[in-house]
Write an enzyme that holds these catalytic residues in place. Structure first.
Site, PDB file in Angstrom:
ATOM      1  N   ASP A 286       0.899   2.694   3.612  1.00 19.99           N
ATOM      2  CA  ASP A 286       0.073   3.809   3.275  1.00 19.99           C
ATOM      3  C   ASP A 286       0.823   5.050   2.981  1.00 19.99           C
ATOM      4  OD1 ASP A 286      -2.135   5.129   2.469  1.00 19.99           O
ATOM      5  OD2 ASP A 286      -3.160   4.979   4.475  1.00 19.99           O
TER       6      ASP A 286
ATOM      7  N   HIS B 210       0.926  -1.369  -0.042  1.00 22.49           N
ATOM      8  CA  HIS B 210      -0.107   0.129  -0.233  1.00 22.49           C
ATOM      9  C   HIS B 210       0.750   1.258  -0.040  1.00 22.49           C
ATOM     10  CE1 HIS B 210      -3.975   1.921   1.678  1.00 22.49           C
ATOM     11  NE2 HIS B 210      -3.283   2.609   1.037  1.00 22.49           N
TER      12      HIS B 210
ATOM     13  N   ASN C 143      -6.365   9.081   7.015  1.00 17.24           N
ATOM     14  CA  ASN C 143      -7.585   8.263   6.895  1.00 17.24           C
ATOM     15  C   ASN C 143      -7.175   6.865   6.819  1.00 17.24           C
ATOM     16  OD1 ASN C 143      -8.959  10.641   6.614  1.00 17.24           O
ATOM     17  ND2 ASN C 143      -9.538  10.412   4.613  1.00 17.24           N
TER      18      ASN C 143
ATOM     19  N   GLY D 260      -2.947  11.980   5.239  1.00 17.17           N
ATOM     20  CA  GLY D 260      -1.941  11.111   4.802  1.00 17.17           C
ATOM     21  C   GLY D 260      -0.455  11.414   5.106  1.00 17.17           C
TER      22      GLY D 260
ATOM     23  N   ASN E  96      -5.174   5.802  -6.848  1.00 15.41           N
ATOM     24  CA  ASN E  96      -5.878   6.981  -6.733  1.00 15.41           C
ATOM     25  C   ASN E  96      -5.022   8.388  -7.380  1.00 15.41           C
ATOM     26  OD1 ASN E  96      -4.168   7.175  -4.571  1.00 15.41           O
ATOM     27  ND2 ASN E  96      -5.588   8.265  -3.236  1.00 15.41           N
TER      28      ASN E  96
ATOM     29  N   HIS F 284       1.301   5.321  -1.923  1.00 13.42           N
ATOM     30  CA  HIS F 284       0.917   6.190  -2.858  1.00 13.42           C
ATOM     31  C   HIS F 284       2.110   6.957  -3.599  1.00 13.42           C
ATOM     32  CE1 HIS F 284      -3.391   5.887  -1.710  1.00 13.42           C
ATOM     33  NE2 HIS F 284      -2.916   5.471  -0.339  1.00 13.42           N
ATOM     34  N   LEU F 285       2.174   7.037  -5.042  1.00 12.27           N
ATOM     35  CA  LEU F 285       3.374   7.402  -5.602  1.00 12.27           C
ATOM     36  C   LEU F 285       2.890   8.637  -6.490  1.00 12.27           C
ATOM     37  CD1 LEU F 285       5.766   4.237  -6.673  1.00 12.27           C
ATOM     38  CD2 LEU F 285       5.642   5.622  -4.479  1.00 12.27           C
TER      39      LEU F 285
HETATM   40  O1  DOR Z   1      -4.423   9.005   4.744  1.00 10.06           O
HETATM   41  C1  DOR Z   1      -4.918   8.496   3.557  1.00 10.06           C
HETATM   42  N1  DOR Z   1      -4.024   9.101   2.407  1.00 10.06           N
HETATM   43  N2  DOR Z   1      -5.768   7.557   3.599  1.00 10.06           N
HETATM   44  C2  DOR Z   1      -6.048   7.089   2.127  1.00 10.06           C
HETATM   45  O2  DOR Z   1      -6.828   6.274   2.095  1.00 10.06           O
HETATM   46  C3  DOR Z   1      -5.689   7.917   0.994  1.00 10.06           C
HETATM   47  C4  DOR Z   1      -4.332   8.601   1.081  1.00 10.06           C
HETATM   48  C5  DOR Z   1      -3.923   9.455   0.129  1.00 10.06           C
HETATM   49  O3  DOR Z   1      -3.975   8.986  -0.921  1.00 10.06           O
HETATM   50  O4  DOR Z   1      -3.311  10.713   0.345  1.00 10.06           O
HETATM   51 ZN    ZN Z   2      -6.895   4.147   2.292  1.00  6.42          ZN
END
Ligand code: DOR
Ligand code: ZN
Length: 433
Positions: A304, A57, A277, A323, A91, A59-60
């Site tokens: 995450d 998990h 989140n 995030g 996303n 996010h790049l």
């Molecule tokens: O804190 C979060 N950031 N939770 C998520 O589910 C998405 C992520 C994000 O893309 O920044």
């Molecule tokens: Zn999430």
């Protein structure tokens, strides 16, 4: 090109050995091995050898928000953190809901060459929650997508989730759910409890997560499908996972380092860096999550890793983007919460940060035993050293770490991807002899 790792203990167990890596594989393991002039020697006396870490998990931000992270900067952060494979969430902008995007992510990751960047495909078109994507096209594309998620958003419509599980089962791929019932989190920015109430922050109840985890366990049971729960954050989720696993339901779950270490007492500063989140919960939840990870109720740790620009975090708490960075600190946070506390040995860390995530995602060449003939995806950790976190010094393009100025145990001293040194002593990339 060969690499000799000297004086290391496999999984932190037994006597120190030398490990020779050649042609991308572990070629020899013996108490003492010679090095020729062509060999890169890594002195790892007293250090721990683990299979390369796997993050389900991350996010790049590429494509779309390359100002906050790119596949290149995120790969560097991953290599420095000891990772040899990461899963890049869907996303992005555009959303990774077609092979155009997922193939790009895969190819770009291979071009950078520091870590295998596996694209996660979206479950629904545009993450809108209504129409399923062409999962088969993404699975059969160059990116070979094996995990699908609308992470950032929950697949909240039960019929859409049911169809997604059925489709995924037929394809042999995995659905990873961001469990958040959106009707229960409208306007929510912090864990619903005494702290949020005192601080005047709108509350995000545990039930928003737990109701979806319970529902999806039952949907997975009826579909005969597998489901993976992203970032489990509450003690109640642990109880539901226990129940579901006891029923024989194919459910797996991850926990983030920040939910293991931090709790909502940090929100008193109103610092946007603590917004995430699902939100930081109470200390009792963190304790339950640690125990669940130790007991195998929660299967793995996933970062995450969520980079954000300074202006998106240094602002009013309720408008700060959710995030936190995670790739470069995950192993140290696990060392602090799980190893120093006696809940896990380094052998256990190999399970929850490498072997289990590799198995969940179906990666055949990751999380392999530390044995001759196996692919040399390796992480070397100095368990005795500590370091002090500084966001500005990280390889990530963003600096939103919640661990700023914290001193943490364990330093990743080297990472090898298929025998190639991708990080060494805090520096990225192959070091030429
Ligand atoms: O804190 C979060 N950031 N939770 C998520 O589910 C998405 C992520 C994000 O893309 O920044
Ligand atoms: Zn999430």
């Amino acid at each position: 090109m060969s690499v000799l790792i000297r004086g290391v203990r496999l999984y932190g167990e037994g006597d120190a050995v030398d490990v020779l890596v050649k042609d991308g594989q572990i070629a020899e393991i013996a108490p003492s091995l010679p090095a020729d002039g062509e060999t890169t020697v890594i002195d790892a006396t007293g250090q721990v050898l683990l299979p390369g870490l796997v993050d389900l998990h991350t996010h790049l931000r590429e494509p779309g928000r390359e100002d906050t992270e790119t596949i290149e900067t995120g790969s560097a952060a991953a290599a420095l953190g000891g990772y040899t494979a990461v899963f890049a969430m869907a996303n992005t902008n555009p959303v990774a809901d077609s092979p155009v995007v997922t193939d790009h992510v895969w190819h770009r990751g291979q071009q950078v060459g520091l870590v295998d960047v596996h694209p996660v495909g979206a479950v629904t078109v545009g993450l809108a929650g209504t129409q399923l994507t062409e999962m088969a096209m993404m699975a059969n594309g160059a990116g070979q997508v094996r995990m699908f998620s609308d992470d950032g958003k929950c697949v909240h419509d039960p019929l859409v989730m049911r169809r997604a599980l059925e489709y995924a089962k037929g394809l042999g791929v995995l659905i990873a759910q961001h469990a958040e019932e959106p009707r229960l989190t409208v306007g929510a920015v912090a864990h619903e409890g005494p702290n949020a109430a005192r601080l005047g922050l709108a509350g995000w109840p545990r039930s928003a997560e737990e109701s979806i985890v319970a529902r999806d366990a039952i949907l997975a049971r009826d579909a005969g499908a597998r489901v993976h729960i992203c970032h489990a954050s509450t003690a109640g989720t642990v109880e539901i996972l226990k129940w579901a696993k006891a029923q024989g339901i194919s459910i797996t779950a991850e926990v983030t380092p920040h939910h293991l270490l931090l709790d909502d007492t940090r929100l008193a500063s109103y610092d946007g860096v603590n917004r995430v989140n699902p939100p930081l919960r109470e200390a009792s939840d963190a304790q339950a999550l640690r125990q669940a990870l130790a007991d195998g109720v929660i299967d793995c740790v996933a970062t995450d890793h969520a980079p954000h620009a300074e202006h998106e975090k240094c602002c009013e708490f309720s408008v700060a983007r959710p995030g936190m960075l995670g790739l470069e600190t995950a192993l140290s946070v696990v060392a602090e919460t799980m190893v120093a506390s006696g809940l896990l040995t380094w052998r256990g860390v190999a399970e929850v940060m490498s072997e289990n995530p590799a198995r969940i995602a179906g990666l055949p060449d990751q999380g392999r035993p530390l044995e001759v003939g196996e692919p040399a995806n390796l992480t070397v950790v100095d368990p005795e050293r500590t370091w002090t976190v500084a966001g500005a010094e990280m390889a990530s393009k963003s600096a939103n770490t919640p661990y700023e100025e914290m001193t943490l145990p364990a330093v990743v001293t080297a990472t090898l991807l298929r025998g190639k040194v991708t990080a060494l002593r805090g520096h990225v990339g192959e070091v030429q002899k």
